[in-house]
Design a protein around this motif. Structure first.
Motif, PDB file in Angstrom:
ATOM      1  N   GLY A 195       0.791  -1.225   0.000  1.00 34.79           N
ATOM      2  CA  GLY A 195       0.000   0.000   0.000  1.00 34.79           C
ATOM      3  C   GLY A 195       0.820   1.270   0.000  1.00 34.79           C
TER       4      GLY A 195
ATOM      5  N   ARG B 253      -4.878  -6.292  -8.045  1.00 32.16           N
ATOM      6  CA  ARG B 253      -4.366  -5.132  -8.776  1.00 32.16           C
ATOM      7  C   ARG B 253      -4.032  -5.517 -10.216  1.00 32.16           C
TER       8      ARG B 253
ATOM      9  N   ARG C 203      -3.773  -8.941  -2.819  1.00 33.30           N
ATOM     10  CA  ARG C 203      -3.794  -7.552  -3.304  1.00 33.30           C
ATOM     11  C   ARG C 203      -3.153  -7.419  -4.682  1.00 33.30           C
TER      12      ARG C 203
ATOM     13  N   ILE D 282      -7.960   2.024   4.319  1.00 32.14           N
ATOM     14  CA  ILE D 282      -6.925   2.962   3.865  1.00 32.14           C
ATOM     15  C   ILE D 282      -6.829   4.135   4.835  1.00 32.14           C
TER      16      ILE D 282
ATOM     17  N   THR E 242      -0.554   3.978  -2.488  1.00 34.12           N
ATOM     18  CA  THR E 242      -1.818   4.544  -1.998  1.00 34.12           C
ATOM     19  C   THR E 242      -1.563   5.512  -0.852  1.00 34.12           C
ATOM     20  N   GLN E 243      -0.752   5.112   0.093  1.00 34.37           N
ATOM     21  CA  GLN E 243      -0.477   5.966   1.256  1.00 34.37           C
ATOM     22  C   GLN E 243       0.397   7.160   0.872  1.00 34.37           C
TER      23      GLN E 243
END
Length: 190
Positions: free
Chosen positions: A13, A128, A124, A176, A16-17
């Motif tokens: 992630g 994706r 994930r 998230i 995203t972060q």
């Protein structure tokens, strides 16, 4: 200057972060993948040199990667710091990054490591892969190899920053926003 190494295995992630952290803290995103694409696409001297190594089937040397990072830092004057996404990948890169940052009279503020179980990473990445078009996200064997390479070659970087009391681990499973709040709480202490 706030300089954060966002760390974790493929699918943890980080991307995203990173987006959320860039917005909240006004940081510049520093991804070596993006730097390679920029220099190769623009045909810069650094890009041509990197292409030569890649064309020969060799890894781009750490010194060249550091030169690209240095170029990015020198040309970014409006950010309050940097988020290093996917870099450094090796202990020698971390040492070189520390040395290079001294030239800019700054240092790494801290590392935030996203810890995610292997099975969740695989799920994930496969998910994706259905939308990203990335071949390495669609093949379980390649995913397993990427996770193993991370454990063998990249994970020691966490120990490097732990020895400097800059290592912070976050459980990277959950919403998230919840993960973002945990990361922000850590960064706010830097």
């Amino acid at each position: 200057m706030l300089n954060v190494v966002l760390f974790g295995p493929p699918g943890a992630g980080k991307g995203t972060q990173s987006e959320k952290l860039i917005e909240k803290y006004n940081l510049a995103h520093l991804s070596t993948g993006d730097l390679f694409r920029k220099h190769l696409g623009e045909g810069t001297d650094l890009g041509k040199l990197a292409q030569k190594y890649m064309d020969e089937g060799n890894l781009v040397p750490d010194s060249l990667v550091i030169d690209m990072v240095k170029d990015k830092i020198a040309s970014t004057t409006d950010a309050k710091g940097f988020i290093f996404d996917g870099f450094p990948r090796t202990v020698p890169q971390a040492v070189a990054l520390d040395d290079m940052l001294k030239e800019f009279d700054t240092t790494i503020s801290g590392m935030v490591a996203l810890e995610v179980p292997d099975e969740e990473l695989k799920k994930r990445l496969l998910d994706r892969g259905k939308t990203s078009g990335r071949a390495d996200d669609q093949n379980e064997e390649k995913i397993n190899n990427r996770i193993q390479v991370y454990k063998d070659e990249t994970l020691p970087v966490a120990n490097f920053y732990n020895e400097q009391n800059k290592f912070n681990q976050i459980h990277g499973v959950g919403s998230i926003n919840d993960i973002f709040q945990e990361i922000s709480a850590v960064i706010d202490k830097f």
